[in-house]
Design an enzyme around this catalytic site. Structure first.
Site, PDB file in Angstrom:
ATOM      1  N   SER A 166       0.838  -1.183   0.000  1.00  0.00           N
ATOM      2  CA  SER A 166       0.000   0.000   0.000  1.00  0.00           C
ATOM      3  C   SER A 166       0.889   1.255   0.000  1.00  0.00           C
ATOM      4  O   SER A 166       1.847   1.328  -0.765  1.00  0.00           O
ATOM      5  CB  SER A 166      -0.902  -0.066   1.241  1.00  0.00           C
ATOM      6  N   ASP A 183      -8.353  -5.524  -6.365  1.00  0.00           N
ATOM      7  CA  ASP A 183      -8.071  -4.405  -5.464  1.00  0.00           C
ATOM      8  C   ASP A 183      -8.344  -3.086  -6.189  1.00  0.00           C
ATOM      9  O   ASP A 183      -7.735  -2.822  -7.234  1.00  0.00           O
ATOM     10  CB  ASP A 183      -6.591  -4.488  -5.061  1.00  0.00           C
ATOM     11  N   HIS A 186      -5.798  -6.537  -2.146  1.00  0.00           N
ATOM     12  CA  HIS A 186      -4.788  -5.597  -1.652  1.00  0.00           C
ATOM     13  C   HIS A 186      -3.630  -6.312  -0.939  1.00  0.00           C
ATOM     14  O   HIS A 186      -3.825  -6.937   0.080  1.00  0.00           O
ATOM     15  CB  HIS A 186      -5.479  -4.620  -0.710  1.00  0.00           C
TER      16      HIS A 186
END
Ligand SMILES: *[C@@H]1O[C@H](CO)[C@@H](O)[C@H](O)[C@H]1NC(C)=O
Ligand SMILES: *[C@@H]1O[C@H](CO)[C@@H](O)[C@H](O)[C@H]1NC(C)=O
Ligand SMILES: *[C@@H]1O[C@H](CO)[C@@H](O)[C@H](O)[C@H]1NC(C)=O
Ligand SMILES: *[C@@H]1O[C@H](CO)[C@@H](O)[C@H](O)[C@H]1NC(C)=O
Ligand SMILES: *[C@@H]1O[C@H](CO)[C@@H](O)[C@H](O)[C@H]1NC(C)=O
Ligand SMILES: CC(=O)N[C@H]1CO[C@H](CO)[C@@H](O)[C@@H]1O
Length: 502
Positions: free
Chosen positions: A185, A437, A462
């Protein structure tokens, strides 16, 4: 521990809900997942030791204020390390927007591969998060105003990592040990940027689900919600239709006499303040995070979830158990996200807890992290809306008395024509993305060169690759991880070759 994380954005929303339509502000990045059993293991048997490093407040100028210091936390695990004499590798997690323990506990990939690589594991906390608070370690002082928060930025964080890693290697007399950085991320963005900015410190980066192209006009502002829409629509057309039409029904109901009471009853909301905006945000949050963490095995990211939770949500909508009206269907869907454990007695729409200490993202989203993700086209499961940069500016002026710099990230780290730019300049980066994602729309999905490699998993969510593995993991996920290990092995052996020959 559940609800806090999403409420960072919740408050964004509720502040704006009177003027801006639902889904104006995309949720912040969530990172990683904690599987309940892992959490138990980690609290019982320590996974790491905790250290602190005296860090410089401002790396980028030399005025007296810059020389202030703060205590930066990092976690270290040397159980598998081959040692300095052998120049054994050092794996560093470039911490993102939260408590570093949370990320460490979620990054099974590093723990599980440490024995194979004989790697030292280090997880560095991002400044202004967790226990790494400038200004005497006091969060309320560090978050006082723009003068104190001004030191919270990605460039400062990267410089922190550079100085800490260099110092640690000196202390360990391991100056020739190769360093590989990892992150998911925002942490993945930091890992990729670290490799580009500090190639003398890290020999390579695994950047998982890092949307480094979600800035400026590089990625369509509709992409994020288009992917969420596709996730649900590909499960079932009827599920998509129910979700899509529900927003108007909620708004209409809220306006009728007794409407709020009906909504509260339908969704079993605790007896606190409710309006249509709160409810919509609460539902929106559930759909977004469920799409983002649509993992193939049961997980516990913010909330415990079953395997393939998007399928489960659509099942709850298509085969409702408490009634056939829209609200009964939505209630069933919300239950998947908010009550998989079955322990909720009522739902609290005003939960402001922040157990993973993620609140600094509000500042980052108002300064440099301007990621246009909130556009909704006619097909979206959310109400149609445009990415509204002006609304963000107004919000940021009101909350922080600051104006965003939407072009700074691409000026500092690039992004435009990334394939042409990095083709002969950069090397040794893996960009992993799972196409389920919503953040994958802003990721690097095509390999740039032989050593800047995109790994794309159609079925992935993710940073699923960084999770602790499980026996039930599907073959595609095992293959992704194998590929990553193979690439990292190559970087390290090339490094040793160079070390011996230059
Ligand atoms: C390092 O991690 C392993 C789990 O992979 C754990 O068993 C070990 O106790 C940890 N070592 C330290 C020093 O915390
Ligand atoms: C900002 O907060 C710090 C720490 O609380 C304080 O010392 C300083 O005077 C404040 N600055 C402004 C401009 O308000
Ligand atoms: C390196 O050692 C010095 C002296 O003991 C210590 O102050 C410093 O924090 C250490 N660096 C790191 C990264 O732990
Ligand atoms: C919903 O409607 C179907 C078909 O009319 C019926 O079989 C089912 O029992 C209903 N479900 C509930 C929960 O009322
Ligand atoms: C949560 O799930 C349990 C078990 O299914 C159920 O009894 C309870 O009513 C649910 N809570 C809410 C608020 O709906
Ligand atoms: C051509 C284009 O889409 N320009 C947009 C680029 O991004 C800025 C800031 O987000 C917008 O204001 C422009 O309209």
């Amino acid at each position: 521990m559940a609800a806090g994380f999403l409420l960072v954005w919740f408050s964004f929303f509720t502040l704006l809900s009177s003027t801006v339509s639902v889904a104006e502000f995309a949720p912040k990045f969530p990172s990683s997942i904690i599987r309940p059993e892992q959490l138990l293991v980690s609290t019982k048997n320590q996974l790491y030791k905790t250290n602190y490093f005296t860090q410089t407040l401002d790396h980028f100028n030399f005025n007296p204020q810059s020389y202030q210091t703060f205590q930066q936390r990092y976690l270290i695990n040397d159980t598998y390390w081959g040692g300095a004499e052998k120049n054994a590798p050092i794996f560093v997690y470039t911490g993102n927007e939260g408590n570093i323990e949370w990320f460490a506990q979620n990054t099974g990939f590093m723990f599980e591969n440490a024995p194979h690589f004989k790697a030292l594991l280090v997880f560095i906390e991002h400044r202004f998060y967790g226990k790494s608070m400038p200004f005497g370690g006091k969060k309320d002082v560090a978050y006082s105003n723009t003068s104190t928060l001004g030191y919270l930025s990605s460039t400062q964080a990267l410089a922190d990592y550079a100085t800490l890693i260099t110092d640690l290697k000196q202390n360990l007399t391991a100056t020739d040990s190769p360093v590989v950085v990892f992150g998911g991320s925002y942490g993945g963005m930091l890992a990729a940027w670290f490799r580009l900015k500090y190639p003398h410190i890290a020999i390579g980066a695994l950047a998982s689900s890092s949307p480094i192209l979600n800035f400026g006009n590089l990625t369509s502002p509709y992409s994020f919600n288009n992917i969420i829409t596709r996730d649900y629509r590909s499960e079932s057309e009827s599920c998509y239709k129910v979700l899509k039409s529900s927003w108007q029904q909620i708004e209409d109901t809220a306006k009728q006499p007794g409407g709020l009471h009906l909504l509260r009853k339908s969704f079993r909301i605790c007896k606190n303040y409710i309006d249509a905006g709160y409810l919509e945000t609460w539902l929106y949050t559930a759909y977004v995070y469920t799409a983002m963490t649509d993992y193939p095995t049961p997980s516990n990211f913010l909330n415990p979830l079953p395997a393939y939770p998007v399928i489960q949500m659509c099942k709850a909508i298509d085969n409702p158990t408490t009634g056939n009206d829209t609200f009964a269907k939505l209630y069933g869907a919300a239950n998947i996200y908010y009550n998989h454990s079955g322990t909720a007695t009522c739902f609290n729409l005003n939960d402001n807890s922040d157990p993973h200490d993620l609140s600094g993202w509000g500042w980052q989203a108002c300064t440099e992290m301007i990621m246009p993700t909130s556009g909704n086209n006619k097909e979206s499961i959310f109400p149609a809306s445009e990415w509204n940069y002006k609304a963000r500016v107004t919000y940021c002026k009101n909350s922080f008395d600051i104006e965003p710099r939407p072009n700074w990230i691409t000026s500092e780290f690039g992004g435009h024509d990334i394939h042409r730019v990095l083709k002969r300049f950069g090397s040794n980066i893996i960009f992993f993305n799972g196409l389920r994602d919503p953040w994958s729309g802003g990721g690097v999905l095509k390999s740039i060169s032989k050593s800047i490699v995109a790994i794309v998993a159609k079925e992935g969510a993710h940073h699923v690759d960084l999770r602790f593995s499980s026996k039930e993991d599907p073959q595609w996920l095992k293959d992704v991880r194998k590929k990553e290990v193979k690439i990292i092995t190559k970087w390290i052996s090339q490094y040793y070759h160079d070390l011996a020959h230059f």
